[in-house]
Design an enzyme around this catalytic site. Structure first.
Site, mmCIF file in Angstrom:
data_model
loop_
_atom_site.group_PDB
_atom_site.id
_atom_site.type_symbol
_atom_site.label_atom_id
_atom_site.label_comp_id
_atom_site.label_asym_id
_atom_site.label_seq_id
_atom_site.Cartn_x
_atom_site.Cartn_y
_atom_site.Cartn_z
ATOM 1 C CE LYS A 186 -18.843 20.084 2.848
ATOM 2 N NZ LYS A 186 -18.675 20.891 1.628
ATOM 3 C CG HIS B 44 -6.306 -5.394 -6.742
ATOM 4 N ND1 HIS B 44 -6.078 -4.369 -7.653
ATOM 5 C CD2 HIS B 44 -5.405 -5.206 -5.736
ATOM 6 C CE1 HIS B 44 -5.094 -3.612 -7.195
ATOM 7 N NE2 HIS B 44 -4.681 -4.091 -6.039
ATOM 8 N NE ARG C 10 -6.797 -0.524 -3.153
ATOM 9 C CZ ARG C 10 -5.628 -1.119 -2.887
ATOM 10 N NH1 ARG C 10 -5.060 -0.945 -1.711
ATOM 11 N NH2 ARG C 10 -5.046 -1.872 -3.788
ATOM 12 N NE ARG D 286 2.247 -3.073 -2.334
ATOM 13 C CZ ARG D 286 2.813 -2.770 -1.167
ATOM 14 N NH1 ARG D 286 4.092 -2.694 -1.048
ATOM 15 N NH2 ARG D 286 2.075 -2.558 -0.085
ATOM 16 C CB THR D 287 -2.895 -0.057 -6.085
ATOM 17 O OG1 THR D 287 -2.687 -1.392 -5.630
ATOM 18 C CG2 THR D 287 -3.836 -0.069 -7.273
HETATM 19 N N1 CP Z 1 -0.793 -4.987 -4.058
HETATM 20 C C1 CP Z 1 -1.528 -3.979 -3.540
HETATM 21 O O1 CP Z 1 -2.723 -3.823 -3.872
HETATM 22 O O2 CP Z 1 -0.841 -3.180 -2.662
HETATM 23 P P1 CP Z 1 -1.387 -1.839 -2.020
HETATM 24 O O3 CP Z 1 -2.535 -2.222 -1.098
HETATM 25 O O4 CP Z 1 -0.237 -1.241 -1.292
HETATM 26 O O5 CP Z 1 -1.891 -0.973 -3.135
#
Ligand code: CP
Length: 307
Positions: free
Chosen positions: A84, A133, A105, A55-56
């Protein structure tokens, strides 16, 4: 004068004021009603994903493409020169010359803050370990307001892995900006970190801790379920708590008629598919809203004048 979100990083939800949160939610609402295909013209977004995501990553990508922008990036460090021995700091420093904004992420808490220090361009934290998040919290607020027509006055059950769940950490802190009542439901070992509970207490937020879903279902407007973070638990810890909370359609017979069930997804065992066809299910709309909220963020961070 440029608005206060222009060229800003978004690393923690605590970086945002109530006014800024309202601006993001209002901008998302406008973009959902009236798409803008120009706001990111000539802009490049770098999606730097060191951890899996559906999703993100894809909603940031969709948001950028729909706004007329372009996207580069990666989905693991397997093809990067990190293999490396290059540091994360140098990697981000270099990418910041190739893009106008970075979305990162990373499995390590604090990695997004480090990236923001290394980058000349705005950085959005798309999840750093069990920490934060923030863009998910904005999606959650937007969705709550959409399905309940208000934010102030809501009662919310937050259920599952409250210890390692970064969506929970960001969302509870975002909700502190509003008048909400929380019911925290988790196995004993996975309760909310003390630091967050203390923060809520100091800010006069009403909350209580529970171990069963049944006792809170009749009281709440929102059930926010989360998955157990298997990747952050050791095997013994996981076996002890797995299947402890599974929400089924049958359990919702005591729910208020306006109740909506949200979940940041992915779901595993904690939410039965029998809920999908009930009027309580709102998690797929929540995932779809990810595009509009992330469009709002990209538009505001990269455009001096807000529309
Ligand atoms: N909600 C969420 O962070 O989903 P993903 O891990 O699929 O990005």
């Amino acid at each position: 004068m440029a608005h206060s979100l222009y060229q800003r990083d978004l690393i923690s939800i605590n970086d945002l004021s109530l006014e800024q949160v309202k601006t993001i939610l209002e901008t998302a609402k406008k973009l959902k009603q009236k798409p803008d295909t120009q706001a990111l013209q000539n802009k490049i977004i770098a999606n730097c994903f060191f951890e899996p995501s559906t999703r993100t990553r894809l909603s940031f990508e969709s948001a950028a493409l729909r706004l007329g922008g372009k996207v580069t990036g990666f989905t693991s460090d397997g093809d990067l020169s990190i293999q490396k021995g290059e540091t994360l700091r140098d990697t981000i420093r270099v990418i910041s010359d190739y893009a106008d904004l970075l979305v990162i992420r990373h499995p390590r808490e604090g990695a997004a803050r480090l990236a923001a220090e290394a980058s000349d361009k705005p950085v959005i934290n798309a999840g750093d370990g069990a920490n934060q998040h923030p863009s998910q919290a904005l999606v959650d607020l937007f969705t709550m307001e959409e399905c309940q027509n208000k934010l102030n006055g809501l009662s919310i059950a937050l259920v599952g892995d409250l210890k390692y769940g970064r969506t929970i950490h960001s969302l509870t802190q975002a909700c502190m900006l509003f008048d909400m009542r929380f019911y925290f439901v988790s196995p004993e070992g996975l309760t909310l970190p003390d630091a967050i509970a203390d923060h809520l207490k100091k800010n006069g937020v009403r909350f209580s801790f529970h171990q069963t879903l049944e006792e809170v279902i009749p009281k709440v407007d929102i059930i926010y379920l989360t998955r157990l973070q298997k990747e952050r638990l050791d095997e013994a810890e996981y076996q002890l708590v797995k299947n402890k909370y599974t929400l089924t359609a049958g359990l919702l017979s005591q729910a208020k008629s306006n109740l909506k069930v949200l979940h940041p997804l992915p779901r595993v065992d904690e939410m039965d598919t029998s809920i999908d066809k009930t009027p309580f299910a709102y998690y797929f709309q929540q995932a779809a809203n990810g595009v509009f909220v992330r469009q709002a963020l990209l538009t505001l961070l990269l455009n001096e004048k807000s529309s």
